[in-house]
Design a protein around this motif. Structure first.
Motif, PDB file in Angstrom:
ATOM      1  N   CYS A 189       0.829  -1.209   0.000  1.00 29.65           N
ATOM      2  CA  CYS A 189       0.000   0.000   0.000  1.00 29.65           C
ATOM      3  C   CYS A 189       0.860   1.255   0.000  1.00 29.65           C
ATOM      4  O   CYS A 189       0.550   2.232  -0.694  1.00 29.65           O
ATOM      5  CB  CYS A 189      -0.927  -0.001   1.217  1.00 29.65           C
ATOM      6  SG  CYS A 189      -2.235  -1.237   1.162  1.00 29.65           S
ATOM      7  N   ILE A 194      -2.423   2.127  -3.276  1.00 28.50           N
ATOM      8  CA  ILE A 194      -3.697   1.402  -3.312  1.00 28.50           C
ATOM      9  C   ILE A 194      -4.247   1.271  -1.901  1.00 28.50           C
ATOM     10  O   ILE A 194      -3.503   1.085  -0.932  1.00 28.50           O
ATOM     11  CB  ILE A 194      -3.507   0.016  -3.957  1.00 28.50           C
ATOM     12  CG1 ILE A 194      -3.054   0.166  -5.412  1.00 28.50           C
ATOM     13  CG2 ILE A 194      -4.782  -0.816  -3.894  1.00 28.50           C
ATOM     14  CD1 ILE A 194      -2.692  -1.140  -6.086  1.00 28.50           C
ATOM     15  N   SER A 195      -5.556   1.321  -1.763  1.00 26.56           N
ATOM     16  CA  SER A 195      -6.202   1.222  -0.461  1.00 26.56           C
ATOM     17  C   SER A 195      -5.994  -0.163   0.143  1.00 26.56           C
ATOM     18  O   SER A 195      -6.040  -1.174  -0.575  1.00 26.56           O
ATOM     19  CB  SER A 195      -7.698   1.485  -0.616  1.00 26.56           C
ATOM     20  OG  SER A 195      -8.408   1.068   0.535  1.00 26.56           O
ATOM     21  N   GLN A 197      -8.009  -1.897   1.661  1.00 35.15           N
ATOM     22  CA  GLN A 197      -9.208  -2.681   1.351  1.00 35.15           C
ATOM     23  C   GLN A 197      -9.024  -3.505   0.074  1.00 35.15           C
ATOM     24  O   GLN A 197      -9.600  -4.586  -0.062  1.00 35.15           O
ATOM     25  CB  GLN A 197     -10.405  -1.733   1.188  1.00 35.15           C
ATOM     26  CG  GLN A 197     -11.759  -2.412   1.142  1.00 35.15           C
ATOM     27  CD  GLN A 197     -12.221  -2.870   2.514  1.00 35.15           C
ATOM     28  OE1 GLN A 197     -12.062  -2.150   3.495  1.00 35.15           O
ATOM     29  NE2 GLN A 197     -12.781  -4.062   2.581  1.00 35.15           N
ATOM     30  N   ASP A 198      -8.218  -2.991  -0.852  1.00 35.82           N
ATOM     31  CA  ASP A 198      -8.030  -3.655  -2.141  1.00 35.82           C
ATOM     32  C   ASP A 198      -6.770  -4.519  -2.208  1.00 35.82           C
ATOM     33  O   ASP A 198      -6.485  -5.111  -3.247  1.00 35.82           O
ATOM     34  CB  ASP A 198      -7.973  -2.603  -3.258  1.00 35.82           C
ATOM     35  CG  ASP A 198      -9.270  -1.826  -3.384  1.00 35.82           C
ATOM     36  OD1 ASP A 198     -10.337  -2.436  -3.221  1.00 35.82           O
ATOM     37  OD2 ASP A 198      -9.210  -0.598  -3.620  1.00 35.82           O
ATOM     38  N   VAL A 199      -6.044  -4.585  -1.108  1.00 34.35           N
ATOM     39  CA  VAL A 199      -4.799  -5.355  -1.082  1.00 34.35           C
ATOM     40  C   VAL A 199      -4.860  -6.506  -0.078  1.00 34.35           C
ATOM     41  O   VAL A 199      -4.347  -7.592  -0.328  1.00 34.35           O
ATOM     42  CB  VAL A 199      -3.587  -4.441  -0.741  1.00 34.35           C
ATOM     43  CG1 VAL A 199      -2.316  -5.252  -0.534  1.00 34.35           C
ATOM     44  CG2 VAL A 199      -3.378  -3.410  -1.842  1.00 34.35           C
ATOM     45  N   ARG A 295      -4.332 -11.397  -2.416  1.00 36.79           N
ATOM     46  CA  ARG A 295      -4.692 -10.415  -3.441  1.00 36.79           C
ATOM     47  C   ARG A 295      -3.543  -9.476  -3.810  1.00 36.79           C
ATOM     48  O   ARG A 295      -3.398  -9.076  -4.965  1.00 36.79           O
ATOM     49  CB  ARG A 295      -5.883  -9.584  -2.954  1.00 36.79           C
ATOM     50  CG  ARG A 295      -7.132 -10.399  -2.714  1.00 36.79           C
ATOM     51  CD  ARG A 295      -8.116  -9.628  -1.869  1.00 36.79           C
ATOM     52  NE  ARG A 295      -8.647  -8.471  -2.576  1.00 36.79           N
ATOM     53  CZ  ARG A 295      -9.357  -7.510  -1.988  1.00 36.79           C
ATOM     54  NH1 ARG A 295      -9.572  -7.549  -0.691  1.00 36.79           N
ATOM     55  NH2 ARG A 295      -9.821  -6.508  -2.683  1.00 36.79           N
ATOM     56  N   GLY A 296      -2.743  -9.129  -2.844  1.00 42.20           N
ATOM     57  CA  GLY A 296      -1.686  -8.160  -3.099  1.00 42.20           C
ATOM     58  C   GLY A 296      -0.519  -8.698  -3.897  1.00 42.20           C
ATOM     59  O   GLY A 296       0.311  -7.925  -4.393  1.00 42.20           O
ATOM     60  N   VAL A 299      -0.450  -7.467  -7.413  1.00 43.98           N
ATOM     61  CA  VAL A 299      -0.055  -6.051  -7.431  1.00 43.98           C
ATOM     62  C   VAL A 299       1.467  -5.943  -7.409  1.00 43.98           C
ATOM     63  O   VAL A 299       2.068  -5.186  -8.175  1.00 43.98           O
ATOM     64  CB  VAL A 299      -0.672  -5.294  -6.239  1.00 43.98           C
ATOM     65  CG1 VAL A 299      -0.180  -3.839  -6.212  1.00 43.98           C
ATOM     66  CG2 VAL A 299      -2.193  -5.333  -6.296  1.00 43.98           C
TER      67      VAL A 299
END
Length: 351
Positions: A189, A194-195, A197-199, A295-296, A299
């Motif tokens: 982050c 990126i928030s 919440q999204d990672v 999820r991260g 990224v």
């Protein structure tokens, strides 16, 4: 600190001539050009890293860094912190998934205590490089001071120096530390903007409430510490972990010493990202072993421009994905070493 930046300065571009010759040899083998896909890409990358257009089949080593995280106080993990010590003992006794996979691919395994909080009753088989007894709770201040972060990076560099002296030619990265997916998400982050919440993912298997606590902890850590994305050591020291720092040193050391290095999953990826931010050229020495369910992880790989070799829905960590990918690296090298050319085999080429 001086040593860290000396190592960074030693990272040089891949050997273009070796890669060109490797491509020419692959194109001359008894197959349609490019028909082995990613295996050919890996062989060419290994040629560029090592400077040998027909690389040697390497002696393999996985370096597993273990450390604890103060942020577990915030209820971000499904497992208690003492599991770190217990799993380190399990690694040494040969009973973990990482041990099974290491034996399968004939890789040695080094277990490094770089920041475990508890005392390990029997230290035989453990490389003791403890910087501190875990990090501080990053929701209340920085996880560690800058000097500790740099010392931990330099531990990783020293591990690669030892490995090279012992003849290892392929290194995998692994880790153990309850709470480390929280620190890794905070690092991602901080660098990406990126928030959380999204990672953030579920790590060890936390429930919905645990996931909310984890997101809040990262949000608070970023707010309290305000890590500077232009200063990778600042990010690492404020919201990272000692094992993440140690593995960042492994990635930098491998790049400086021209050894191919495999990224494992999310935590290993966070360490790779720190190394990449310190020296983008180091990314050329990294091979992404697999895509973690965290999820991260995607990224991280996207930020470094790397494409994973495997996608097996794994999320264990420990270096398991990197260990599996060692077999792919081996076979890619054996293709370029052992396959016959059209001329050698007396096979007609396409018209």
């Amino acid at each position: 600190m001086l040593r860290l930046y000396e190592v960074i300065d030693k990272v040089k571009p891949l050997d273009d001539e070796a890669m060109k010759l490797a491509q020419e040899r692959l194109d001359s083998l008894t197959k349609p050009q490019g028909s082995l896909g990613r295996l050919e890409e890996v062989a060419i990358r290994i040629a560029g890293i090592t400077g040998k257009y027909i690389p040697d089949v390497p002696r393999k080593l996985s370096i597993l860094m273990a450390a604890d995280h103060g942020v577990v106080e915030e209820g971000v993990s499904a497992f208690p912190q003492n599991v770190t010590v217990e799993m380190v003992e399990n690694f040494v006794n040969g009973g973990a998934a990482m041990n099974v996979l290491s034996r399968h691919v004939r890789s040695d395994l080094w277990v490094v205590d770089i920041g475990v909080k508890g005392d390990i009753p029997d230290k035989r088989g453990i490389i003791d490089k403890k910087i501190a007894r875990g990090t501080s709770n990053m929701t209340k201040g920085q996880a560690m001071d800058r000097d500790e972060a740099i010392k931990a990076i330099e531990v990783g560099i020293s591990m690669v120096e030892q490995a090279k002296a012992m003849g290892y030619g392929l290194i995998g990265t692994g880790e153990m530390g309850i709470g480390n997916t929280t620190a890794s998400a905070a690092v991602v982050c901080a660098f990406s903007g990126i928030s959380p919440q999204d990672v953030v993912g579920r790590g060890t298997g936390i429930d919905d409430e645990g996931l909310k606590r984890k997101v809040r902890a990262i949000e608070k850590a970023l707010e309290v510490n305000r890590p500077d994305p232009a200063d990778p050591v600042d990010v690492l020291s404020k919201v990272g972990g000692l094992e993440i720092a140690g593995l960042a040193g492994v990635f930098l050391g491998c790049a400086a010493m021209r050894i191919p290095v495999l990224i494992d999953g999310f935590i290993s990826g966070a360490a790779a990202l720190v190394a990449y931010k310190l020296k983008p050229l180091a990314g050329e020495y990294m091979i992404a072993s697999h895509l973690s369910m965290e999820r991260g992880h995607r990224v991280e790989l996207d930020m470094m421009g790397l494409k994973p070799l495997l996608n097996l829905d794994m999320r264990l960590g420990e270096g398991t994905g990197a260990a599996l990918a060692m077999g792919i690296v081996d076979v890619s090298i054996k293709i370029i070493r052992e396959m016959a050319t059209f001329e050698e085999a007396g096979v007609s080429q396409k018209e």
